[in-house]
Design a protein around this motif. Structure first.
Motif, mmCIF file in Angstrom:
data_model
loop_
_atom_site.group_PDB
_atom_site.id
_atom_site.type_symbol
_atom_site.label_atom_id
_atom_site.label_comp_id
_atom_site.label_asym_id
_atom_site.label_seq_id
_atom_site.Cartn_x
_atom_site.Cartn_y
_atom_site.Cartn_z
ATOM 1 N N ALA A 168 -14.021 48.625 65.824
ATOM 2 C CA ALA A 168 -13.041 49.626 65.384
ATOM 3 C C ALA A 168 -12.068 49.977 66.509
ATOM 4 O O ALA A 168 -10.894 50.230 66.274
ATOM 5 C CB ALA A 168 -13.751 50.881 64.886
ATOM 6 N N ALA A 169 -12.574 49.960 67.747
ATOM 7 C CA ALA A 169 -11.731 50.277 68.902
ATOM 8 C C ALA A 169 -10.989 49.060 69.430
ATOM 9 O O ALA A 169 -10.122 49.188 70.295
ATOM 10 C CB ALA A 169 -12.586 50.870 70.025
ATOM 11 N N GLY A 170 -11.353 47.869 68.948
ATOM 12 C CA GLY A 170 -10.690 46.644 69.391
ATOM 13 C C GLY A 170 -11.187 46.130 70.728
ATOM 14 O O GLY A 170 -10.481 45.386 71.414
ATOM 15 N N PHE A 216 -18.823 47.236 85.248
ATOM 16 C CA PHE A 216 -18.582 48.646 84.986
ATOM 17 C C PHE A 216 -17.459 48.771 83.954
ATOM 18 O O PHE A 216 -16.498 48.005 83.985
ATOM 19 C CB PHE A 216 -18.194 49.363 86.282
ATOM 20 C CG PHE A 216 -18.440 50.842 86.240
ATOM 21 C CD1 PHE A 216 -19.716 51.354 86.391
ATOM 22 C CD2 PHE A 216 -17.391 51.725 86.039
ATOM 23 C CE1 PHE A 216 -19.952 52.718 86.347
ATOM 24 C CE2 PHE A 216 -17.605 53.093 85.989
ATOM 25 C CZ PHE A 216 -18.898 53.593 86.146
ATOM 26 N N PRO A 217 -17.567 49.713 83.005
ATOM 27 C CA PRO A 217 -16.536 49.861 81.976
ATOM 28 C C PRO A 217 -15.139 50.043 82.561
ATOM 29 O O PRO A 217 -14.934 50.852 83.469
ATOM 30 C CB PRO A 217 -16.967 51.118 81.210
ATOM 31 C CG PRO A 217 -18.445 51.187 81.427
ATOM 32 C CD PRO A 217 -18.668 50.664 82.819
ATOM 33 N N ALA A 218 -14.203 49.296 82.038
ATOM 34 C CA ALA A 218 -12.812 49.382 82.482
ATOM 35 C C ALA A 218 -12.134 50.562 81.791
ATOM 36 O O ALA A 218 -12.490 50.928 80.668
ATOM 37 C CB ALA A 218 -12.076 48.093 82.145
ATOM 38 N N ASP A 219 -11.155 51.135 82.462
ATOM 39 C CA ASP A 219 -10.417 52.256 81.886
ATOM 40 C C ASP A 219 -9.762 51.873 80.559
ATOM 41 O O ASP A 219 -9.647 52.703 79.660
ATOM 42 C CB ASP A 219 -9.361 52.778 82.865
ATOM 43 C CG ASP A 219 -9.975 53.561 84.022
ATOM 44 O OD1 ASP A 219 -11.177 53.902 83.951
ATOM 45 O OD2 ASP A 219 -9.249 53.821 84.999
ATOM 46 N N GLU A 220 -9.361 50.620 80.424
ATOM 47 C CA GLU A 220 -8.741 50.169 79.181
ATOM 48 C C GLU A 220 -9.749 50.223 78.027
ATOM 49 O O GLU A 220 -9.410 50.604 76.906
ATOM 50 C CB GLU A 220 -8.189 48.737 79.316
ATOM 51 C CG GLU A 220 -7.071 48.593 80.332
ATOM 52 C CD GLU A 220 -7.564 48.552 81.784
ATOM 53 O OE1 GLU A 220 -8.697 48.090 82.047
ATOM 54 O OE2 GLU A 220 -6.802 49.014 82.646
ATOM 55 N N ALA A 229 -9.632 52.868 74.857
ATOM 56 C CA ALA A 229 -9.605 52.455 73.449
ATOM 57 C C ALA A 229 -10.527 53.344 72.612
ATOM 58 O O ALA A 229 -10.165 53.760 71.509
ATOM 59 C CB ALA A 229 -10.013 50.986 73.324
ATOM 60 N N ILE A 230 -11.704 53.638 73.149
ATOM 61 C CA ILE A 230 -12.631 54.537 72.438
ATOM 62 C C ILE A 230 -12.053 55.954 72.422
ATOM 63 O O ILE A 230 -12.094 56.639 71.401
ATOM 64 C CB ILE A 230 -14.027 54.537 73.104
ATOM 65 C CG1 ILE A 230 -14.668 53.148 73.044
ATOM 66 C CG2 ILE A 230 -14.929 55.577 72.446
ATOM 67 C CD1 ILE A 230 -15.224 52.748 71.719
ATOM 68 N N ALA A 231 -11.519 56.401 73.553
ATOM 69 C CA ALA A 231 -10.955 57.758 73.650
ATOM 70 C C ALA A 231 -9.851 57.965 72.613
ATOM 71 O O ALA A 231 -9.815 59.002 71.932
ATOM 72 C CB ALA A 231 -10.430 58.010 75.057
ATOM 73 N N ARG A 232 -8.968 56.997 72.474
ATOM 74 C CA ARG A 232 -7.890 57.106 71.472
ATOM 75 C C ARG A 232 -8.454 57.134 70.055
ATOM 76 O O ARG A 232 -7.972 57.864 69.197
ATOM 77 C CB ARG A 232 -6.907 55.938 71.615
ATOM 78 C CG ARG A 232 -5.958 56.089 72.786
ATOM 79 C CD ARG A 232 -4.897 55.000 72.802
ATOM 80 N NE ARG A 232 -5.433 53.647 72.917
ATOM 81 C CZ ARG A 232 -5.841 53.087 74.057
ATOM 82 N NH1 ARG A 232 -5.783 53.757 75.186
ATOM 83 N NH2 ARG A 232 -6.300 51.853 74.078
#
Length: 186
Positions: free
Chosen positions: A45-47, A63-67, A71-74
């Protein structure tokens, strides 16, 4: 239509203070308005694909990338920095297994905390000086990943996490160098 309007939205689930990303993602998926069956479906769903499944299992290499976090935050309408605060500190080594729990912390705020998984504080809750539990006090079953915690109880026997607090023994602190606990991430 703007690009912002093309982004699908999920129902908003407010993160709890100190909540680990694993616990939050599980609550987000189970929220009635979202009802996503798996971590993979959330990532789709977040792509960003299946990366969310790794995060739910507390695996953060790479480690999770800010991008990816963005995507989840948006998707859920949260600030990127809020997701960054749910991750383990880069300065601390994480031990993803066994899953640990402080019943007293859980009674204060019902969520899994990332600090319980830090390798350097294996034995004790840094806030209550109590031994962290690694399995249910009743049936001795290991705890599931926090994303699967439902209703704050053991998935096997149903004992409430808050009831397990009485089985946590006090830890006698020594005055060795390096035994101070890290401050909680907010």
């Amino acid at each position: 239509m703007s690009q912002e309007e093309d982004v699908p939205r999920l129902g908003h689930v407010k993160p709890l203070e100190y909540e680990s990303i694993s616990h939050y993602l599980g609550r987000l998926r189970r929220f009635k308005a979202n009802s996503l069956p798996s971590a993979y479906s959330l990532g789709q769903a977040a792509g960003i694909g299946a990366v969310t499944a790794r995060w739910e299992k507390l695996y953060f290499n790479p480690f999770p990338a800010d991008e990816e976090l963005g995507a989840i935050a948006r998707l859920v309408g949260l600030d990127l920095s809020r997701f960054q605060n749910m991750l383990p500190s880069r300065e601390m080594t994480l031990q993803p297994r066994p899953i640990r729990l402080c019943g007293v912390c859980y009674a204060e705020l019902p969520c899994h905390r990332m600090t319980w998984q830090y390798k350097d504080i294996v034995a004790a809750c840094p806030y209550h000086n109590l031994r962290l539990l690694e399995r249910c006090s009743s049936c001795k079953t290991s705890f599931q990943i926090p994303a699967l915690w439902i209703d704050g109880k053991c998935h096997h026997c149903g004992m409430r996490f808050t009831s397990m607090a009485k089985y946590q023994g006090r830890i006698r602190r020594t005055s060795r160098v390096g035994t101070s606990a890290p401050s909680p991430k907010m």
